[in-house]
Design an enzyme around this catalytic site. Structure first.
Site, PDB file in Angstrom:
ATOM      1  N   ARG A 184      44.187  40.448  30.582  1.00 15.95           N
ATOM      2  CA  ARG A 184      43.046  39.811  31.236  1.00 15.95           C
ATOM      3  C   ARG A 184      42.643  38.605  30.398  1.00 15.95           C
ATOM      4  O   ARG A 184      42.706  38.633  29.167  1.00 15.95           O
ATOM      5  CB  ARG A 184      41.874  40.779  31.368  1.00 15.95           C
ATOM      6  CG  ARG A 184      42.043  41.831  32.462  1.00 15.95           C
ATOM      7  CD  ARG A 184      41.986  41.196  33.843  1.00 15.95           C
ATOM      8  NE  ARG A 184      41.976  42.172  34.919  1.00 15.95           N
ATOM      9  CZ  ARG A 184      43.057  42.592  35.554  1.00 15.95           C
ATOM     10  NH1 ARG A 184      44.251  42.135  35.180  1.00 15.95           N
ATOM     11  NH2 ARG A 184      42.972  43.458  36.544  1.00 15.95           N
TER      12      ARG A 184
ATOM     13  N   GLU B 283      39.297  32.210  36.636  1.00 12.29           N
ATOM     14  CA  GLU B 283      40.419  32.000  37.547  1.00 12.29           C
ATOM     15  C   GLU B 283      39.898  31.687  38.947  1.00 12.29           C
ATOM     16  O   GLU B 283      38.956  32.343  39.403  1.00 12.29           O
ATOM     17  CB  GLU B 283      41.319  33.244  37.583  1.00 12.29           C
ATOM     18  CG  GLU B 283      41.973  33.524  36.236  1.00 12.29           C
ATOM     19  CD  GLU B 283      42.899  34.748  36.252  1.00 12.29           C
ATOM     20  OE1 GLU B 283      43.069  35.356  37.333  1.00 12.29           O
ATOM     21  OE2 GLU B 283      43.448  35.079  35.196  1.00 12.29           O
TER      22      GLU B 283
ATOM     23  N   HIS C 218      48.452  33.610  37.366  1.00 13.14           N
ATOM     24  CA  HIS C 218      48.269  35.060  37.477  1.00 13.14           C
ATOM     25  C   HIS C 218      49.288  35.665  38.454  1.00 13.14           C
ATOM     26  O   HIS C 218      48.926  36.280  39.461  1.00 13.14           O
ATOM     27  CB  HIS C 218      46.840  35.386  37.923  1.00 13.14           C
ATOM     28  CG  HIS C 218      46.426  36.787  37.513  1.00 13.14           C
ATOM     29  ND1 HIS C 218      45.124  37.143  37.258  1.00 13.14           N
ATOM     30  CD2 HIS C 218      47.143  37.921  37.323  1.00 13.14           C
ATOM     31  CE1 HIS C 218      45.057  38.411  36.934  1.00 13.14           C
ATOM     32  NE2 HIS C 218      46.276  38.913  36.965  1.00 13.14           N
TER      33      HIS C 218
END
Length: 326
Positions: A237, A266, A285
């Site tokens: 993360r 993000e 991601h």
């Protein structure tokens, strides 16, 4: 009475059909905010939620008084108020196992891409700068035979370590809350305290979950402990890392490079210097983002919510205490 499910992520038609055979489904394929009026209205009679990517605060649970279970289409569950859900006896289900190998592939992709400067040199060719045989200014570094330090040794960490040990002859160190004797015997992994791991490793790969203890686990001090030649990889993360500290370490040469699939915010802001740095490989991601794995994750979540609302134990349950209270 037919129970009601609110789905707030895209599902395949077969998965929607599976849910609709037993439940009423309110489907929000492209929900961008939990403040959506129709979504809030549907919550009033919802027994189950299924979806991902949106943060579900504890206050939202008040808007869903009949809620029994949430199935997240993810392994991580930092978007959910686990303690409050457990207090209210609301089950939280996730999707481990099905994305382990795909995410481990992404982690090792970042290890190789940063070490061999693959993205940087592909751009070098695209720009037309390849005018002669490459020399030391374009050289990368080997992966095979180096020391891989895993910060976190859960399923994904173990899968990355296996790739390193068996595929690349790497020495594997790991920092983890509990020892992993099976990996020590089968992969030659050696457990270290975090500081020692940082000092010894050529590659530091992070796979810990985001918790109060791991938030900003990596800051100025931790990067200063690493070798100047070390490469930092994060597939856990973004908030595990203090990004200004990482940027500083890269700019000052405290570490050589970074491979990042996750970020504090993000999508990543265009103002961030990270994607513009030649010694950074930045991905959007993509850890589990393959057709096969995302389908399997959604299917696991569908199966979880169906079991939970029928009073059966889900396949993957985060908060066992909520189940034991039922």
């Amino acid at each position: 009475m037919t129970k009601r499910i609110v789905a707030f992520s895209r599902l395949k038609q077969a998965q929607l059909d599976q849910l609709r055979r037993e439940f009423h489904v309110d489907y929000f394929e492209h929900l961008e905010s939990i403040d959506n009026t129709a979504f809030r209205e549907a919550l009033k009679s919802a027994h189950g939620l299924i979806g991902s990517s949106l943060k579900i605060p504890a206050s939202l649970l008040d808007a869903a008084p009949q809620l029994e279970a949430i199935a997240t289409i993810s392994v991580g569950y930092d978007n959910y108020p686990v303690e409050e859900m457990t207090r209210r006896r609301i089950l939280l289900c996730n999707t481990p196992d099905v994305l382990t190998e795909t995410t481990a592939d992404t982690g090792f992709l970042l290890i190789i891409a940063t070490a061999r400067r693959a993205i940087e040199l592909a751009d070098f060719v695209k720009r037309g700068d390849w005018q002669a045989s490459i020399d030391e200014p374009q050289f990368g570094s080997d992966v095979h035979g180096k020391t891989l330090g895993m910060v976190g040794m859960g399923r994904i960490g173990a899968a990355i370590a296996t790739r390193g040990a068996l595929g690349f002859g790497m020495k594997v160190l790991y920092s983890n809350a509990s020892p992993k004797p099976a990996l020590e015997s089968s992969r030659g992994a050696e457990r270290r305290e975090l500081d020692a791991l940082l000092a010894e490793s050529d590659f530091v790969c992070v796979t810990v979950p985001l918790t109060a203890e791991t938030e900003h686990l990596f800051g100025d001090r931790e990067f200063a402990l690493m070798k100047p030649s070390a490469i930092f990889v994060n597939v856990s993360r973004g908030k595990v890392v203090n990004e200004p500290a990482l940027i500083g370490a890269l700019e000052k040469g405290e570490i050589r490079a970074a491979g990042l699939d996750v970020f504090e915010q993000e999508p990543l802001s265009p103002e961030s210097p990270l994607p513009h740095m030649s010694n950074v490989v930045a991905l959007p991601h993509i850890g589990s983002a393959t057709h096969e794995t995302r389908l399997a994750m959604a299917q696991r979540a569908v199966d979880n919510i169906c079991l939970a609302l029928k009073g059966e134990r889900p396949i993957s349950l985060v908060n066992d205490a909520a189940w034991s209270r039922k």
